[in-house]
Design a protein around this motif. Sequence first.
Motif, PDB file in Angstrom:
ATOM      1  N   GLU A  52       0.520  10.349   4.769  1.00 51.77           N
ATOM      2  CA  GLU A  52      -1.010  10.348   5.019  1.00 51.77           C
ATOM      3  C   GLU A  52      -1.611   9.532   3.928  1.00 51.77           C
ATOM      4  OE1 GLU A  52      -2.742  14.049   6.665  1.00 51.77           O
ATOM      5  OE2 GLU A  52      -0.674  14.721   6.764  1.00 51.77           O
ATOM      6  N   GLN A 100      -0.934  11.390   0.294  1.00 51.91           N
ATOM      7  CA  GLN A 100      -2.557  11.707   0.360  1.00 51.91           C
ATOM      8  C   GLN A 100      -3.239  11.985  -1.075  1.00 51.91           C
ATOM      9  OE1 GLN A 100      -3.186  14.723   3.107  1.00 51.91           O
ATOM     10  NE2 GLN A 100      -5.382  14.758   2.987  1.00 51.91           N
ATOM     11  N   ASN A 101      -2.341  12.843  -1.840  1.00 51.29           N
ATOM     12  CA  ASN A 101      -3.175  13.237  -3.102  1.00 51.29           C
ATOM     13  C   ASN A 101      -2.425  12.158  -4.237  1.00 51.29           C
ATOM     14  OD1 ASN A 101      -4.803  15.030  -1.929  1.00 51.29           O
ATOM     15  ND2 ASN A 101      -3.094  16.362  -1.875  1.00 51.29           N
ATOM     16  N   GLN A 116      -6.194   4.981  -4.632  1.00 48.44           N
ATOM     17  CA  GLN A 116      -5.269   4.989  -4.004  1.00 48.44           C
ATOM     18  C   GLN A 116      -4.440   3.677  -3.774  1.00 48.44           C
ATOM     19  OE1 GLN A 116      -3.074   6.646  -2.659  1.00 48.44           O
ATOM     20  NE2 GLN A 116      -3.293   7.426  -0.883  1.00 48.44           N
ATOM     21  N   THR A 127      -4.089   7.545   4.036  1.00 50.88           N
ATOM     22  CA  THR A 127      -5.318   7.259   4.113  1.00 50.88           C
ATOM     23  C   THR A 127      -6.264   9.035   4.147  1.00 50.88           C
ATOM     24  OG1 THR A 127      -5.108   7.376   6.526  1.00 50.88           O
ATOM     25  CG2 THR A 127      -5.300   5.244   5.112  1.00 50.88           C
ATOM     26  N   GLY A 128      -5.546   9.943   4.127  1.00 50.75           N
ATOM     27  CA  GLY A 128      -5.923  11.339   4.481  1.00 50.75           C
ATOM     28  C   GLY A 128      -7.184  11.691   3.755  1.00 50.75           C
ATOM     29  N   ASN A 129      -7.378  11.077   2.528  1.00 49.21           N
ATOM     30  CA  ASN A 129      -8.562  11.616   1.779  1.00 49.21           C
ATOM     31  C   ASN A 129      -9.823  10.356   1.837  1.00 49.21           C
ATOM     32  OD1 ASN A 129      -8.003  14.228   0.989  1.00 49.21           O
ATOM     33  ND2 ASN A 129      -6.653  13.526  -0.771  1.00 49.21           N
ATOM     34  N   THR A 187       0.636   9.487   9.645  1.00 49.83           N
ATOM     35  CA  THR A 187      -0.825   9.539   9.828  1.00 49.83           C
ATOM     36  C   THR A 187      -1.363  10.340  10.922  1.00 49.83           C
ATOM     37  OG1 THR A 187      -2.872   8.009   9.974  1.00 49.83           O
ATOM     38  CG2 THR A 187      -0.979   7.427  11.061  1.00 49.83           C
TER      39      THR A 187
END
Length: 234
Positions: free
Chosen positions: A168, A91-92, A149, A170-172, A199
């Motif tokens: 994740e 995610q990050n 990303q 696509t979390g951000n 996800t």
Amino acid sequence: MDNLPIIKLENIKKTYQENVDALDDISLTINKGEFVFIVGPSGSGKSTLIKLILKQIDATSGKLIVNGKDVSSLKRRQVSKYRRDIGVVFQNFKLLKDRSVFENVALAQRVIGIPKWNMEKNVSAMLSTVGLLDKAKANPKELSGGEQQRVALARALVNRPSVLLADEPTGNLDPKNAWSMMKLLDDINKLGTTVLVVTHNPDVVDIMQKRVITLEKGKILSDRSKGGYTYERN
Ligand SMILES: Nc1ncnc2c1ncn2[C@@H]1O[C@H](COP(=O)(O)OP(=O)(O)OP(=O)(O)O)[C@@H](O)[C@H]1O
Ligand SMILES: [Mg+2]
């Protein structure tokens, strides 16, 4: 697909602390070329599964076979070679802010000693795949979150791993960027890479219609070969 197991867990248990089984007797097989979603509530063990496959942590008991290798018996010096065949995005995404987009992806090739000419060709091809060749010279700071990303994805894939793990990814991201990331993961899967995506995004899972493994409290609640996100909707 050719039904060759690429990731196989047999009775995997992961206990971080006494009385907390992050994964509790998990057995599952993922075949070469599959696209698999891992879903489930917070704390159900999804990231633990990803970390086990990456050998960032070891299982408490059970057997994990990846690409024919028994992961728990890998020697320390074998681990970096093992990891070369596994791409990962989180995610990050952490890109180096003082290097260009090109350099961020190129570094992955440099550490494994790819000669310059090949490296330049591979990095350009990968940036083209993720639609960012025109941003090769840009600094990550100049890119949108979705573009950053995609650079992280290019970096994860440039060494052509057989497996891509995405926790994740696509979390951000906003829905539009999340969707283009998923389309890219699907394209990459169609080129032969086995893809595992953790996800929390039910819409994406519903639309993609892929295999969905649902975890709950460290156990497999369901494993559907094709379907949508069923957890909170049932
Ligand atoms: N390093 C750790 N030390 C102790 N307990 C941990 C550690 N990492 C995870 N856990 C515990 O293990 C369980 C599973 O955690 P995990 O991170 O795998 O969940 P997750 O499904 O990825 O959750 P999320 O959706 O919130 O990311 C949780 O109960 C968590 O508190
Ligand atoms: Mg997690």
